[in-house]
Design a protein around this motif. Structure first.
Motif, PDB file in Angstrom:
ATOM      1  N   GLU A  33       8.144  13.212  -8.883  1.00  0.00           N
ATOM      2  CA  GLU A  33       8.263  12.237  -7.702  1.00  0.00           C
ATOM      3  C   GLU A  33       7.148  12.303  -6.821  1.00  0.00           C
ATOM      4  OE1 GLU A  33      10.824   9.667  -7.324  1.00  0.00           O
ATOM      5  OE2 GLU A  33      10.859   9.776  -9.252  1.00  0.00           O
ATOM      6  N   MET A  34       6.650  11.305  -5.883  1.00  0.00           N
ATOM      7  CA  MET A  34       5.811  11.687  -5.162  1.00  0.00           C
ATOM      8  C   MET A  34       5.528  10.298  -4.188  1.00  0.00           C
ATOM      9  SD  MET A  34       2.056  10.611  -7.213  1.00  0.00           S
ATOM     10  CE  MET A  34       1.212  10.567  -5.816  1.00  0.00           C
ATOM     11  N   ASN A  35       5.000  10.392  -3.055  1.00  0.00           N
ATOM     12  CA  ASN A  35       4.620   9.297  -2.055  1.00  0.00           C
ATOM     13  C   ASN A  35       3.284   9.050  -2.055  1.00  0.00           C
ATOM     14  OD1 ASN A  35       7.235   9.426  -0.945  1.00  0.00           O
ATOM     15  ND2 ASN A  35       6.740  11.175  -0.024  1.00  0.00           N
ATOM     16  N   TRP A  36       2.936   7.722  -1.715  1.00  0.00           N
ATOM     17  CA  TRP A  36       1.503   7.359  -1.482  1.00  0.00           C
ATOM     18  C   TRP A  36       1.400   6.189  -0.589  1.00  0.00           C
ATOM     19  CZ3 TRP A  36       4.492   6.253  -5.827  1.00  0.00           C
ATOM     20  CH2 TRP A  36       5.111   4.892  -6.205  1.00  0.00           C
ATOM     21  N   ASN A  37       0.218   6.220   0.227  1.00  0.00           N
ATOM     22  CA  ASN A  37      -0.261   5.414   1.048  1.00  0.00           C
ATOM     23  C   ASN A  37      -1.749   4.956   0.774  1.00  0.00           C
ATOM     24  OD1 ASN A  37      -0.653   3.798   3.251  1.00  0.00           O
ATOM     25  ND2 ASN A  37      -0.244   5.186   4.724  1.00  0.00           N
ATOM     26  N   PHE A  38      -2.050   3.798   0.183  1.00  0.00           N
ATOM     27  CA  PHE A  38      -3.335   3.548  -0.002  1.00  0.00           C
ATOM     28  C   PHE A  38      -4.209   3.004   1.223  1.00  0.00           C
ATOM     29  CE2 PHE A  38      -1.234   2.403  -4.589  1.00  0.00           C
ATOM     30  CZ  PHE A  38      -1.411   3.653  -4.795  1.00  0.00           C
ATOM     31  N   THR A  39      -5.236   3.680   1.364  1.00  0.00           N
ATOM     32  CA  THR A  39      -6.058   3.230   2.485  1.00  0.00           C
ATOM     33  C   THR A  39      -7.594   3.058   2.292  1.00  0.00           C
ATOM     34  OG1 THR A  39      -6.198   5.423   3.314  1.00  0.00           O
ATOM     35  CG2 THR A  39      -4.739   4.401   4.322  1.00  0.00           C
ATOM     36  N   ALA A  40      -7.697   3.662   1.135  1.00  0.00           N
ATOM     37  CA  ALA A  40      -9.284   3.631   0.655  1.00  0.00           C
ATOM     38  C   ALA A  40      -9.364   2.172   0.056  1.00  0.00           C
ATOM     39  CB  ALA A  40      -9.495   4.912  -0.322  1.00  0.00           C
ATOM     40  N   ASP A  41     -10.812   1.795  -0.201  1.00  0.00           N
ATOM     41  CA  ASP A  41     -11.062   0.579  -0.583  1.00  0.00           C
ATOM     42  C   ASP A  41     -11.396   0.684  -2.151  1.00  0.00           C
ATOM     43  OD1 ASP A  41     -10.991  -0.670   1.940  1.00  0.00           O
ATOM     44  OD2 ASP A  41     -13.086  -0.196   2.263  1.00  0.00           O
ATOM     45  N   GLU A  42     -11.558   1.928  -2.766  1.00  0.00           N
ATOM     46  CA  GLU A  42     -11.811   2.319  -3.833  1.00  0.00           C
ATOM     47  C   GLU A  42     -10.501   2.966  -4.630  1.00  0.00           C
ATOM     48  OE1 GLU A  42     -13.066   5.135  -5.787  1.00  0.00           O
ATOM     49  OE2 GLU A  42     -13.386   3.932  -7.460  1.00  0.00           O
ATOM     50  N   PRO A  43     -10.234   2.296  -6.067  1.00  0.00           N
ATOM     51  CA  PRO A  43      -9.088   2.809  -6.464  1.00  0.00           C
ATOM     52  C   PRO A  43      -8.921   4.473  -6.703  1.00  0.00           C
ATOM     53  CG  PRO A  43     -10.406   1.498  -7.989  1.00  0.00           C
ATOM     54  CD  PRO A  43     -11.018   1.461  -6.673  1.00  0.00           C
ATOM     55  N   SER A  44     -10.026   4.898  -7.294  1.00  0.00           N
ATOM     56  CA  SER A  44     -10.233   6.259  -7.771  1.00  0.00           C
ATOM     57  C   SER A  44      -9.910   7.120  -6.258  1.00  0.00           C
ATOM     58  CB  SER A  44     -11.130   6.792  -8.320  1.00  0.00           C
ATOM     59  OG  SER A  44     -12.387   6.570  -7.713  1.00  0.00           O
ATOM     60  N   LYS A  45     -10.332   6.705  -5.259  1.00  0.00           N
ATOM     61  CA  LYS A  45     -10.381   7.578  -4.199  1.00  0.00           C
ATOM     62  C   LYS A  45      -8.988   7.208  -3.409  1.00  0.00           C
ATOM     63  CE  LYS A  45     -12.533   8.242   0.561  1.00  0.00           C
ATOM     64  NZ  LYS A  45     -13.588   7.729   1.698  1.00  0.00           N
ATOM     65  N   ALA A  46      -8.659   6.175  -3.522  1.00  0.00           N
ATOM     66  CA  ALA A  46      -6.975   6.085  -3.124  1.00  0.00           C
ATOM     67  C   ALA A  46      -6.271   6.827  -3.981  1.00  0.00           C
ATOM     68  CB  ALA A  46      -6.513   4.585  -3.357  1.00  0.00           C
ATOM     69  N   ALA A  47      -6.388   6.958  -5.222  1.00  0.00           N
ATOM     70  CA  ALA A  47      -5.474   7.753  -5.959  1.00  0.00           C
ATOM     71  C   ALA A  47      -5.596   9.409  -5.576  1.00  0.00           C
ATOM     72  CB  ALA A  47      -5.966   7.605  -7.564  1.00  0.00           C
ATOM     73  N   GLN A  48      -6.915   9.737  -5.499  1.00  0.00           N
ATOM     74  CA  GLN A  48      -7.207  11.198  -5.121  1.00  0.00           C
ATOM     75  C   GLN A  48      -6.481  11.385  -3.765  1.00  0.00           C
ATOM     76  OE1 GLN A  48     -11.425  11.035  -4.993  1.00  0.00           O
ATOM     77  NE2 GLN A  48     -11.891  11.705  -7.028  1.00  0.00           N
ATOM     78  N   GLU A  49      -6.585  10.621  -2.820  1.00  0.00           N
ATOM     79  CA  GLU A  49      -5.821  10.910  -1.402  1.00  0.00           C
ATOM     80  C   GLU A  49      -4.592  10.886  -1.676  1.00  0.00           C
ATOM     81  OE1 GLU A  49      -7.152   7.410   1.077  1.00  0.00           O
ATOM     82  OE2 GLU A  49      -9.066   8.691   1.229  1.00  0.00           O
ATOM     83  N   ALA A  50      -3.684  10.289  -2.746  1.00  0.00           N
ATOM     84  CA  ALA A  50      -2.224  10.198  -2.856  1.00  0.00           C
ATOM     85  C   ALA A  50      -1.834  11.549  -3.318  1.00  0.00           C
ATOM     86  CB  ALA A  50      -2.070   9.030  -3.813  1.00  0.00           C
TER      87      ALA A  50
ATOM     88  N   VAL B  26       0.759  -1.036   0.066  1.00  0.00           N
ATOM     89  CA  VAL B  26      -0.148  -0.059   0.052  1.00  0.00           C
ATOM     90  C   VAL B  26       0.784   1.385  -0.040  1.00  0.00           C
ATOM     91  CG1 VAL B  26      -2.123  -1.172   1.150  1.00  0.00           C
ATOM     92  CG2 VAL B  26      -0.252  -0.269   2.627  1.00  0.00           C
ATOM     93  N   GLU B  27       2.287   1.154   0.495  1.00  0.00           N
ATOM     94  CA  GLU B  27       2.956   2.333   0.534  1.00  0.00           C
ATOM     95  C   GLU B  27       4.244   2.301  -0.646  1.00  0.00           C
ATOM     96  OE1 GLU B  27       4.232   3.613   4.365  1.00  0.00           O
ATOM     97  OE2 GLU B  27       2.804   2.466   5.520  1.00  0.00           O
ATOM     98  N   GLY B  28       4.473   3.652  -0.896  1.00  0.00           N
ATOM     99  CA  GLY B  28       5.410   3.457  -1.925  1.00  0.00           C
ATOM    100  C   GLY B  28       5.901   4.901  -2.166  1.00  0.00           C
ATOM    101  N   HIS B  29       7.029   4.983  -2.956  1.00  0.00           N
ATOM    102  CA  HIS B  29       7.698   6.170  -3.528  1.00  0.00           C
ATOM    103  C   HIS B  29       8.061   6.174  -4.751  1.00  0.00           C
ATOM    104  CE1 HIS B  29       9.902  10.194  -3.563  1.00  0.00           C
ATOM    105  NE2 HIS B  29      10.580   9.249  -4.100  1.00  0.00           N
ATOM    106  N   GLY B  30       8.024   7.087  -5.713  1.00  0.00           N
ATOM    107  CA  GLY B  30       8.229   6.920  -7.121  1.00  0.00           C
ATOM    108  C   GLY B  30       7.568   7.959  -7.856  1.00  0.00           C
ATOM    109  N   SER B  31       7.581   7.786  -9.183  1.00  0.00           N
ATOM    110  CA  SER B  31       6.879   8.794 -10.182  1.00  0.00           C
ATOM    111  C   SER B  31       5.501   8.532 -10.267  1.00  0.00           C
ATOM    112  CB  SER B  31       7.572   8.583 -11.515  1.00  0.00           C
ATOM    113  OG  SER B  31       6.712   7.400 -12.226  1.00  0.00           O
ATOM    114  N   VAL B  32       4.716   9.619 -10.816  1.00  0.00           N
ATOM    115  CA  VAL B  32       3.387   9.539 -10.655  1.00  0.00           C
ATOM    116  C   VAL B  32       2.880   8.238 -11.611  1.00  0.00           C
ATOM    117  CG1 VAL B  32       1.301  10.651 -11.814  1.00  0.00           C
ATOM    118  CG2 VAL B  32       3.054  11.919 -10.696  1.00  0.00           C
TER     119      VAL B  32
END
Length: 283
Positions: free
Chosen positions: A246-263, A215-221
């Motif tokens: 470059e960006m960081n992300w941590n997916f916590t949402a159950d829905e993919p578009s929401k997870a991307a929006q939070e990232a 769920v967590e990562g760092h890299g390009s868009v």
């Protein structure tokens, strides 16, 4: 006088410019130290060789001028070539290094040419802040990947990079063109779809057969988009001039578009979902 100091006087002693006091100390050091004496002997031999080379005549190649001109022309060409869009350089690095685990090479590309007279398949993605062509390539999900439809009013060349074929170019006219991007590998596959002359290109990510729990990562868009496809098993369409940012992300949402929006919380990107595909573009 130390050995290191004595070595500094090699040239002056050889030229006869060393003053009397230093010359006496230098000669005493040479006499007492066989290693230093051997180094000075080597120094003198080197000077003799250089003196010999000074009198050598060097033949200038008859085509020297042509060689220099060719080298200059190549240098100018290389500089122009290096001015290619950043995304192109990034894609080579991403496809063959950073995405080794994403099975980009393992995915395969299937091209199905055809004519269409019916309505457009599916719906286009969200309006993205980029130079807009008159006609957009449209996408929809399929059993094995992502189907594409393109029906321009004039003839255009579509270039696809990715899959085992590496790069494929197709000329499309008003009769239209149908195409399907497939991936039968475990990890997600990334394809670059470009209508020649239009920038930025479209990055199409087709999910693989397996899901990841990461769920967590760092890299390009683009790597974040790959991570969305890997975790949620949905296709992702990315069209952005900042795909290599470059960006960081941590997916916590159950829905993919929401997870991307939070990232993308404080980043200039927009996310939308259409016909089971997550679209990402510049905001």
């Amino acid at each position: 006088m130390t050995n290191e100091k004595a070595k500094e006087y090699f040239s002056a002693y050889s030229e006869g410019t060393l003053d009397a006091g230093l010359r006496q100390s230098f000669e005493a050091k040479l006499k007492a130290d066989s290693n230093l004496r051997a180094e000075y002997t080597q120094f003198e031999e080197t000077l003799k060789e250089l003196e010999f080379l000074r009198d050598e005549s060097i033949e200038i190649p008859f085509d020297l001028n042509e060689r220099i001109s060719a080298a200059i022309d190549k240098s100018i060409y290389d500089r122009k070539r290096s001015a290619q869009p950043v995304w192109n350089v990034w894609f080579r690095n991403l496809g063959f290094a950073a995405l080794a685990g994403a099975a980009v090479v393992g995915a395969y590309l299937s091209i199905n040419s055809g004519t269409t007279t019916g309505p457009a398949i599916g719906g286009p993605g969200p309006v993205i802040q980029t130079p807009q062509p008159i006609e957009q390539i449209q996408f929809r999900t399929s059993t094995d990947g992502v189907k594409m439809q393109y029906q321009p009013s004039d003839k255009h060349t579509v270039i696809i990079r990715g899959g085992v074929e590496g790069e494929k170019s197709v000329d499309v006219d008003a009769r239209g063109w149908l195409n399907e991007l497939k991936n039968d590998q475990p990890g997600s596959a990334l394809f670059i779809v470009e209508v020649k002359g239009e920038q930025p290109p479209i990055i199409v990510i087709v999910p693989g057969k397996e899901r990841t729990s990461v769920v967590e990562g760092h890299g390009s868009v683009a790597e974040m988009a790959l991570a969305v496809a890997d975790k949620y098993g949905v296709p992702v369409i990315l069209r952005s001039s900042k795909a290599e940012s470059e960006m960081n992300w941590n997916f916590t949402a159950d829905e993919p578009s929401k997870a991307a929006q939070e990232a993308f919380a404080n980043l200039p990107f927009m996310v939308d979902t259409r016909d089971g595909i997550v679209y990402i573009g510049d905001n």
